[in-house]
Scaffold this active site. Structure first.
Site, PDB file in Angstrom:
ATOM      1  N   GLU A   1      35.349  41.566  36.307  1.00 32.11           N
ATOM      2  CA  GLU A   1      35.294  40.164  35.904  1.00 32.11           C
ATOM      3  C   GLU A   1      36.158  39.947  34.668  1.00 32.11           C
ATOM      4  O   GLU A   1      35.972  40.618  33.650  1.00 32.11           O
ATOM      5  CB  GLU A   1      33.854  39.755  35.599  1.00 32.11           C
ATOM      6  CG  GLU A   1      33.724  38.283  35.209  1.00 32.11           C
ATOM      7  CD  GLU A   1      32.305  37.914  34.828  1.00 32.11           C
ATOM      8  OE1 GLU A   1      31.733  37.022  35.475  1.00 32.11           O
ATOM      9  OE2 GLU A   1      31.774  38.527  33.872  1.00 32.11           O
TER      10      GLU A   1
ATOM     11  N   TYR B   1      39.076  31.662  34.911  1.00 28.46           N
ATOM     12  CA  TYR B   1      38.113  32.692  35.304  1.00 28.46           C
ATOM     13  C   TYR B   1      38.636  33.436  36.526  1.00 28.46           C
ATOM     14  O   TYR B   1      39.167  32.837  37.458  1.00 28.46           O
ATOM     15  CB  TYR B   1      36.759  32.067  35.641  1.00 28.46           C
ATOM     16  CG  TYR B   1      35.737  33.064  36.133  1.00 28.46           C
ATOM     17  CD1 TYR B   1      34.919  33.750  35.242  1.00 28.46           C
ATOM     18  CD2 TYR B   1      35.597  33.337  37.500  1.00 28.46           C
ATOM     19  CE1 TYR B   1      33.983  34.674  35.694  1.00 28.46           C
ATOM     20  CE2 TYR B   1      34.673  34.257  37.958  1.00 28.46           C
ATOM     21  CZ  TYR B   1      33.864  34.919  37.046  1.00 28.46           C
ATOM     22  OH  TYR B   1      32.947  35.846  37.500  1.00 28.46           O
TER      23      TYR B   1
END
Length: 353
Positions: free
Chosen positions: A163, A75
């Protein structure tokens, strides 16, 4: 194949009236024919995820790409840290659909730091992320270069959030940005017509979309009392006091300090277009904004769209007496209020019967 709605958690989402065992908004197809079949199953249907709420969102677009061989899911995010007013990197070894759960239950698995704007991105920032993600060998060099590219992209395109979930290590050992979500500073979009052209209006609340075209700050909520206020701080105080007296606001609406009669009229139309609105509170403190302009706008709007619900008007400040005279002489069924508490009590009482 991925349903393109403005919400996360699509892989774990479900379609309304779905068949037992039917997949969510992210699906794997092994052929063009199978992809076509899966697309037909998703398009036009309502996908409900943790972020959409029970109402869900209609799927009008699907993103299709080649599958990737995945060794690890990571991530990565860049965002504007309001606490430091700097760009921050956020990284975790636990990429994929459960990142919210990771943040909640094991926050120690998330690496976060900000970048000093005086120096900008430096290679040691990239190495810090690489080591934090457990990368090795050539992956470290790839990470240093990739982070620099993403930081430049973030700054150049006036982003608020970038993101990447997941950032993957492929089965060949390379880093790859597999999926991304981007948010941009609305005040800077005039510098990026290419990005503005990508706006998908079908994904936006129709009332919020109409408000944006008249430069009104409007956010739809779930309550029953519509609010028209000038100034963000006063608007929030108005919503708070409505809740204090036992009701819920149906919207946040700041008409701004220099609103015209036409803008006020459009604001009133937007409020009355919400079927949940059972009453309207107009709360204006006239500094730059003149109370008589607000009064003219409200009356023009009521005459144009009608008034099916109670309306309480509280005016104070510049030209307040003139504004009150206009309201009083209009012949409309408007409830006058002397102060904020009085206005809130009157509209809540009118709505609650």
């Amino acid at each position: 194949m991925k349903a393109q709605i403005h919400a996360g958690g699509r892989g774990k989402g479900s379609f309304k009236e779905a068949d037992a065992g039917e997949k969510g908004g992210v699906r794997l197809a092994k052929s063009v024919e199978e992809a076509a079949q899966e697309a037909k199953k998703m398009l036009g249907r309502t996908l409900v995820t943790k972020q959409t709420g029970p109402a869900g969102k209609t799927v009008n677009r699907i993103y299709i790409e080649d599958g990737s061989g995945i060794s690890r899911e990571l991530y990565l995010a860049l965002l504007v840290d309001r606490a430091t007013s700097r760009i921050s990197f956020v990284a975790s070894t636990e990429g994929g659909m459960d990142i919210e759960e990771v943040a909640e239950k094991t926050p120690e698995k998330i690496l976060s730091f900000s970048v000093d704007p005086a120096t900008g991105y430096q290679q040691f920032h990239g190495r810090r992320i690489a080591f934090g993600l457990g990368l090795e060998g050539a992956q470290i060099k790839q990470c240093v270069q990739l982070m620099g590219t993403l930081y430049k992209l973030f700054v150049d395109k006036d982003m608020e959030m970038l993101e990447i979930n997941p950032l993957i290590v492929t089965d060949k050992g390379d880093l790859k940005c597999l999926d991304a979500k981007m948010g941009f500073d609305g005040n800077a979009l005039y510098r990026h017509p290419d990005i503005a052209a990508l706006r998908d209006e079908t994904e936006e609340d129709p009332k919020e979309l109409a408000a944006s075209k008249f430069d009104l700050n409007y956010i739809a909520l779930d309550g029953e009392i519509g609010c028209m206020v000038n100034g963000a701080g006063l608007a929030m105080a108005t919503m708070d006091i409505i809740k204090l007296y036992g009701a819920e606001p149906a919207n946040f609406l700041d008409v701004g300090g220099g609103a015209t009669k036409e803008k006020v009229t459009e604001a009133f139309k937007i409020i009355t277009s919400d079927p949940n609105v059972k009453g309207i509170l107009v709360n204006i403190f006239g500094g730059i904004m003149r109370c008589d302009v607000i009064a003219d706008g409200v009356i023009a709007a009521v005459k144009e769209v009608g008034l099916q619900v109670p309306l309480v008007v509280r005016l104070e400040g510049t030209n307040v007496e003139k504004g009150k005279e206009i309201i009083a002489g209009s012949g409309l069924n408007v409830i006058a209020a002397d102060n904020l508490a009085d206005a809130a009590q009157k509209i809540v009482k009118a709505v609650k019967g």
